[in-house]
Scaffold this motif. Structure first.
Motif, PDB file in Angstrom:
ATOM      1  N   ALA A 186      37.620  33.251  44.935  1.00  0.00           N
ATOM      2  CA  ALA A 186      36.409  32.651  45.507  1.00  0.00           C
ATOM      3  C   ALA A 186      35.736  31.745  44.489  1.00  0.00           C
ATOM      4  O   ALA A 186      35.378  32.183  43.402  1.00  0.00           O
ATOM      5  CB  ALA A 186      35.443  33.739  45.941  1.00  0.00           C
ATOM      6  N   VAL A 187      35.543  30.482  44.852  1.00  0.00           N
ATOM      7  CA  VAL A 187      34.944  29.545  43.909  1.00  0.00           C
ATOM      8  C   VAL A 187      33.526  29.937  43.552  1.00  0.00           C
ATOM      9  O   VAL A 187      33.035  29.606  42.479  1.00  0.00           O
ATOM     10  CB  VAL A 187      34.985  28.089  44.455  1.00  0.00           C
ATOM     11  CG1 VAL A 187      36.426  27.627  44.636  1.00  0.00           C
ATOM     12  CG2 VAL A 187      34.193  27.965  45.729  1.00  0.00           C
ATOM     13  N   ARG A 188      32.827  30.673  44.447  1.00  0.00           N
ATOM     14  CA  ARG A 188      31.442  31.036  44.175  1.00  0.00           C
ATOM     15  C   ARG A 188      31.347  32.009  42.995  1.00  0.00           C
ATOM     16  O   ARG A 188      30.281  32.166  42.417  1.00  0.00           O
ATOM     17  CB  ARG A 188      30.795  31.674  45.398  1.00  0.00           C
ATOM     18  CG  ARG A 188      31.380  33.015  45.797  1.00  0.00           C
ATOM     19  CD  ARG A 188      30.613  33.629  46.959  1.00  0.00           C
ATOM     20  NE  ARG A 188      31.157  34.921  47.356  1.00  0.00           N
ATOM     21  CZ  ARG A 188      32.132  35.074  48.230  1.00  0.00           C
ATOM     22  NH1 ARG A 188      32.667  34.010  48.791  1.00  0.00           N
ATOM     23  NH2 ARG A 188      32.564  36.277  48.540  1.00  0.00           N
ATOM     24  N   SER A 189      32.444  32.643  42.645  1.00  0.00           N
ATOM     25  CA  SER A 189      32.440  33.601  41.535  1.00  0.00           C
ATOM     26  C   SER A 189      32.987  33.011  40.253  1.00  0.00           C
ATOM     27  O   SER A 189      32.911  33.643  39.204  1.00  0.00           O
ATOM     28  CB  SER A 189      33.278  34.827  41.902  1.00  0.00           C
ATOM     29  OG  SER A 189      32.789  35.465  43.053  1.00  0.00           O
ATOM     30  N   ALA A 190      33.526  31.827  40.340  1.00  0.00           N
ATOM     31  CA  ALA A 190      34.371  31.319  39.267  1.00  0.00           C
ATOM     32  C   ALA A 190      33.682  30.280  38.382  1.00  0.00           C
ATOM     33  O   ALA A 190      32.545  29.883  38.610  1.00  0.00           O
ATOM     34  CB  ALA A 190      35.630  30.708  39.863  1.00  0.00           C
ATOM     35  N   CYS A 191      34.403  29.875  37.367  1.00  0.00           N
ATOM     36  CA  CYS A 191      34.038  28.778  36.486  1.00  0.00           C
ATOM     37  C   CYS A 191      35.000  27.637  36.801  1.00  0.00           C
ATOM     38  O   CYS A 191      36.203  27.775  36.590  1.00  0.00           O
ATOM     39  CB  CYS A 191      34.180  29.201  35.030  1.00  0.00           C
ATOM     40  SG  CYS A 191      33.796  27.921  33.838  1.00  0.00           S
ATOM     41  N   THR A 228      39.076  28.748  35.068  1.00  0.00           N
ATOM     42  CA  THR A 228      39.430  29.644  33.974  1.00  0.00           C
ATOM     43  C   THR A 228      39.919  30.973  34.518  1.00  0.00           C
ATOM     44  O   THR A 228      39.720  31.285  35.688  1.00  0.00           O
ATOM     45  CB  THR A 228      38.215  29.913  33.081  1.00  0.00           C
ATOM     46  OG1 THR A 228      37.278  30.707  33.832  1.00  0.00           O
ATOM     47  CG2 THR A 228      37.530  28.622  32.650  1.00  0.00           C
ATOM     48  N   PRO A 229      40.513  31.778  33.679  1.00  0.00           N
ATOM     49  CA  PRO A 229      40.829  33.146  34.095  1.00  0.00           C
ATOM     50  C   PRO A 229      39.540  33.899  34.428  1.00  0.00           C
ATOM     51  O   PRO A 229      38.477  33.590  33.883  1.00  0.00           O
ATOM     52  CB  PRO A 229      41.523  33.748  32.876  1.00  0.00           C
ATOM     53  CG  PRO A 229      41.992  32.586  32.090  1.00  0.00           C
ATOM     54  CD  PRO A 229      41.004  31.491  32.339  1.00  0.00           C
ATOM     55  N   PRO A 230      39.615  34.918  35.288  1.00  0.00           N
ATOM     56  CA  PRO A 230      38.407  35.640  35.692  1.00  0.00           C
ATOM     57  C   PRO A 230      37.615  36.243  34.536  1.00  0.00           C
ATOM     58  O   PRO A 230      36.392  36.348  34.620  1.00  0.00           O
ATOM     59  CB  PRO A 230      38.958  36.734  36.610  1.00  0.00           C
ATOM     60  CG  PRO A 230      40.192  36.143  37.187  1.00  0.00           C
ATOM     61  CD  PRO A 230      40.779  35.330  36.074  1.00  0.00           C
ATOM     62  N   ASP A 231      38.285  36.616  33.449  1.00  0.00           N
ATOM     63  CA  ASP A 231      37.556  37.255  32.348  1.00  0.00           C
ATOM     64  C   ASP A 231      36.646  36.286  31.613  1.00  0.00           C
ATOM     65  O   ASP A 231      35.884  36.692  30.731  1.00  0.00           O
ATOM     66  CB  ASP A 231      38.521  37.938  31.375  1.00  0.00           C
ATOM     67  CG  ASP A 231      39.490  36.967  30.712  1.00  0.00           C
ATOM     68  OD1 ASP A 231      40.322  37.436  29.915  1.00  0.00           O
ATOM     69  OD2 ASP A 231      39.411  35.755  30.987  1.00  0.00           O
ATOM     70  N   ARG A 232      36.681  34.992  31.989  1.00  0.00           N
ATOM     71  CA  ARG A 232      35.798  34.011  31.365  1.00  0.00           C
ATOM     72  C   ARG A 232      34.697  33.539  32.312  1.00  0.00           C
ATOM     73  O   ARG A 232      33.870  32.705  31.933  1.00  0.00           O
ATOM     74  CB  ARG A 232      36.611  32.807  30.888  1.00  0.00           C
ATOM     75  CG  ARG A 232      37.548  33.129  29.750  1.00  0.00           C
ATOM     76  CD  ARG A 232      38.432  31.983  29.365  1.00  0.00           C
ATOM     77  NE  ARG A 232      39.311  32.342  28.255  1.00  0.00           N
ATOM     78  CZ  ARG A 232      40.417  31.709  27.940  1.00  0.00           C
ATOM     79  NH1 ARG A 232      40.811  30.674  28.639  1.00  0.00           N
ATOM     80  NH2 ARG A 232      41.138  32.113  26.917  1.00  0.00           N
ATOM     81  N   TRP A 233      34.685  34.043  33.527  1.00  0.00           N
ATOM     82  CA  TRP A 233      33.713  33.544  34.502  1.00  0.00           C
ATOM     83  C   TRP A 233      32.275  33.838  34.089  1.00  0.00           C
ATOM     84  O   TRP A 233      31.396  32.993  34.274  1.00  0.00           O
ATOM     85  CB  TRP A 233      34.006  34.147  35.884  1.00  0.00           C
ATOM     86  CG  TRP A 233      35.265  33.615  36.499  1.00  0.00           C
ATOM     87  CD1 TRP A 233      36.018  32.563  36.059  1.00  0.00           C
ATOM     88  CD2 TRP A 233      35.917  34.096  37.663  1.00  0.00           C
ATOM     89  NE1 TRP A 233      37.093  32.365  36.872  1.00  0.00           N
ATOM     90  CE2 TRP A 233      37.075  33.289  37.870  1.00  0.00           C
ATOM     91  CE3 TRP A 233      35.651  35.122  38.566  1.00  0.00           C
ATOM     92  CZ2 TRP A 233      37.948  33.488  38.929  1.00  0.00           C
ATOM     93  CZ3 TRP A 233      36.522  35.314  39.629  1.00  0.00           C
ATOM     94  CH2 TRP A 233      37.660  34.509  39.808  1.00  0.00           C
ATOM     95  N   THR A 234      32.016  35.014  33.556  1.00  0.00           N
ATOM     96  CA  THR A 234      30.656  35.354  33.141  1.00  0.00           C
ATOM     97  C   THR A 234      30.265  34.564  31.898  1.00  0.00           C
ATOM     98  O   THR A 234      29.149  34.017  31.823  1.00  0.00           O
ATOM     99  CB  THR A 234      30.526  36.855  32.869  1.00  0.00           C
ATOM    100  OG1 THR A 234      30.803  37.569  34.073  1.00  0.00           O
ATOM    101  CG2 THR A 234      29.123  37.188  32.397  1.00  0.00           C
TER     102      THR A 234
END
Length: 130
Positions: A28-33, A98-104
């Motif tokens: 989901a793009v809303r969660s991503a970078c 990016t990978p999910p671990d970089r979204w935050t």
């Protein structure tokens, strides 16, 4: 499986506008970078801008005030609106995530280097003539 598909590239006159789309699947793009990059012939790929999971956008100086990143969560698509185009904007444009671990972390750090992004689209060509 993450997939990104860009579209919207075209040939335009200087001063014109284009809107590029990046349709995402597999997350989901809303969660991503999400980042936009471009690469002109003979040049390195350069960062254009980023939108983080909070919707905050950041741009390189040369496109500030002319380019705008937005997203449609219902369509899972990110856009790059480009106004007042210049010949030096001519390039292949890519979206990436990016990978999910970089979204935050993306909400506090500007990810402006290509190596931070793991997933890329195939690109869409923008040509601006003078």
């Amino acid at each position: 499986q993450v997939q990104l598909v860009e579209s919207g590239g075209d040939s335009v006159q200087a001063g014109g506008s284009l809107r590029l789309s990046c349709a995402a699947s597999g997350y989901a793009v809303r969660s991503a970078c999400m980042g936009w990059f471009r690469q002109a012939p003979g040049k390195e790929r350069e960062w254009v801008g980023t939108v983080d999971r909070d919707g905050k956008t950041t741009y390189r100086d040369s496109v500030k005030g002319r380019f705008t990143i937005s997203q449609d969560n219902a369509k899972n698509t990110v856009y790059l609106q480009m106004n007042t185009l210049k010949p030096e904007d001519t390039a292949m444009y890519y979206c990436a995530t990016t990978p999910p671990d970089r979204w935050t972390l993306c909400t506090t750090v500007v990810f402006s280097t290509a190596k931070v992004y793991s997933y890329w689209g195939q690109g869409t060509q923008v040509t601006v003539s003078s």
